[in-house]
Scaffold this motif. Sequence first.
Motif, PDB file in Angstrom:
ATOM      1  N   LEU A  37     153.733 105.042  40.943  1.00 46.94           N
ATOM      2  CA  LEU A  37     152.578 105.937  40.927  1.00 46.94           C
ATOM      3  C   LEU A  37     151.591 105.572  42.026  1.00 46.94           C
ATOM      4  CD1 LEU A  37     151.917 106.339  37.106  1.00 46.94           C
ATOM      5  CD2 LEU A  37     152.652 108.114  38.707  1.00 46.94           C
ATOM      6  N   MET A  38     151.413 104.272  42.272  1.00 47.75           N
ATOM      7  CA  MET A  38     150.533 103.830  43.345  1.00 47.75           C
ATOM      8  C   MET A  38     151.043 104.361  44.684  1.00 47.75           C
ATOM      9  SD  MET A  38     149.818 100.071  44.902  1.00 47.75           S
ATOM     10  CE  MET A  38     151.351 100.218  45.817  1.00 47.75           C
ATOM     11  N   LEU A  39     152.348 104.288  44.915  1.00 51.59           N
ATOM     12  CA  LEU A  39     152.924 104.785  46.165  1.00 51.59           C
ATOM     13  C   LEU A  39     152.699 106.290  46.319  1.00 51.59           C
ATOM     14  CD1 LEU A  39     156.298 102.823  46.345  1.00 51.59           C
ATOM     15  CD2 LEU A  39     154.224 102.417  47.673  1.00 51.59           C
ATOM     16  N   MET A  91     139.886  96.345  42.940  1.00 58.36           N
ATOM     17  CA  MET A  91     140.682  95.671  41.905  1.00 58.36           C
ATOM     18  C   MET A  91     139.894  95.540  40.601  1.00 58.36           C
ATOM     19  SD  MET A  91     142.897  92.722  43.848  1.00 58.36           S
ATOM     20  CE  MET A  91     141.476  91.813  44.453  1.00 58.36           C
ATOM     21  N   LEU A  92     138.599  95.198  40.694  1.00 56.71           N
ATOM     22  CA  LEU A  92     137.774  95.060  39.492  1.00 56.71           C
ATOM     23  C   LEU A  92     137.585  96.398  38.785  1.00 56.71           C
ATOM     24  CD1 LEU A  92     135.062  92.510  40.703  1.00 56.71           C
ATOM     25  CD2 LEU A  92     136.952  92.094  39.112  1.00 56.71           C
ATOM     26  N   ILE A  93     137.339  97.451  39.563  1.00 53.85           N
ATOM     27  CA  ILE A  93     137.207  98.790  38.971  1.00 53.85           C
ATOM     28  C   ILE A  93     138.494  99.200  38.283  1.00 53.85           C
ATOM     29  CG2 ILE A  93     136.943 101.261  39.519  1.00 53.85           C
ATOM     30  CD1 ILE A  93     134.951 100.337  41.749  1.00 53.85           C
ATOM     31  N   GLY A  94     139.630  98.965  38.940  1.00 53.26           N
ATOM     32  CA  GLY A  94     140.922  99.285  38.333  1.00 53.26           C
ATOM     33  C   GLY A  94     141.156  98.521  37.038  1.00 53.26           C
ATOM     34  N   THR A  95     140.799  97.232  37.038  1.00 53.37           N
ATOM     35  CA  THR A  95     140.974  96.411  35.838  1.00 53.37           C
ATOM     36  C   THR A  95     140.085  96.922  34.711  1.00 53.37           C
ATOM     37  OG1 THR A  95     141.501  94.477  37.181  1.00 53.37           O
ATOM     38  CG2 THR A  95     140.815  94.061  34.914  1.00 53.37           C
ATOM     39  N   LEU A 123     138.902  99.969  34.327  1.00 56.24           N
ATOM     40  CA  LEU A 123     139.418 101.261  33.848  1.00 56.24           C
ATOM     41  C   LEU A 123     140.631 101.068  32.942  1.00 56.24           C
ATOM     42  CD1 LEU A 123     139.076 103.496  37.043  1.00 56.24           C
ATOM     43  CD2 LEU A 123     137.782 103.677  34.910  1.00 56.24           C
ATOM     44  N   LEU A 124     141.508 100.121  33.296  1.00 51.28           N
ATOM     45  CA  LEU A 124     142.663  99.838  32.443  1.00 51.28           C
ATOM     46  C   LEU A 124     142.216  99.345  31.061  1.00 51.28           C
ATOM     47  CD1 LEU A 124     145.265  98.110  34.776  1.00 51.28           C
ATOM     48  CD2 LEU A 124     145.563 100.229  33.494  1.00 51.28           C
ATOM     49  N   LEU A 125     141.208  98.470  31.038  1.00 56.98           N
ATOM     50  CA  LEU A 125     140.704  97.963  29.763  1.00 56.98           C
ATOM     51  C   LEU A 125     140.093  99.098  28.934  1.00 56.98           C
ATOM     52  CD1 LEU A 125     139.098  94.591  30.915  1.00 56.98           C
ATOM     53  CD2 LEU A 125     141.189  94.906  29.573  1.00 56.98           C
ATOM     54  N   ILE A 126     139.372 100.016  29.580  1.00 60.72           N
ATOM     55  CA  ILE A 126     138.763 101.144  28.867  1.00 60.72           C
ATOM     56  C   ILE A 126     139.846 102.084  28.320  1.00 60.72           C
ATOM     57  CG2 ILE A 126     137.378 103.244  29.175  1.00 60.72           C
ATOM     58  CD1 ILE A 126     135.670 101.577  31.191  1.00 60.72           C
ATOM     59  N   ILE A 127     140.830 102.387  29.155  1.00 60.29           N
ATOM     60  CA  ILE A 127     141.889 103.313  28.758  1.00 60.29           C
ATOM     61  C   ILE A 127     142.718 102.749  27.603  1.00 60.29           C
ATOM     62  CG2 ILE A 127     144.073 104.366  29.514  1.00 60.29           C
ATOM     63  CD1 ILE A 127     142.718 104.737  32.269  1.00 60.29           C
ATOM     64  N   ASN A 128     143.026 101.455  27.696  1.00 59.27           N
ATOM     65  CA  ASN A 128     143.842 100.833  26.646  1.00 59.27           C
ATOM     66  C   ASN A 128     142.940 100.303  25.555  1.00 59.27           C
ATOM     67  OD1 ASN A 128     146.395 101.315  27.702  1.00 59.27           O
ATOM     68  ND2 ASN A 128     146.198  99.639  29.131  1.00 59.27           N
TER      69      ASN A 128
END
Length: 65
Positions: A15-17, A54-58, A60-65
Amino acid sequence: GLRSMLHELAIAFCLMLVIEGVLPFIAPNRYRDLIKLLYEVDDRTIRFFGLAIMLIGTMLLLIIN
């Protein structure tokens, strides 16, 4: 298990690609201009933006999960 985790990691990488390929596909001239602009930015600034992304992505992952 581990196999499931590796599978999800592979999906995330794919998905990143896809996402990374959107801008050069849709607007190659703007993408080229962006790359040229990056040559003028110093390493410290690029590292800061990389860390911020990287921090924003992390987060967002914590919020989503």
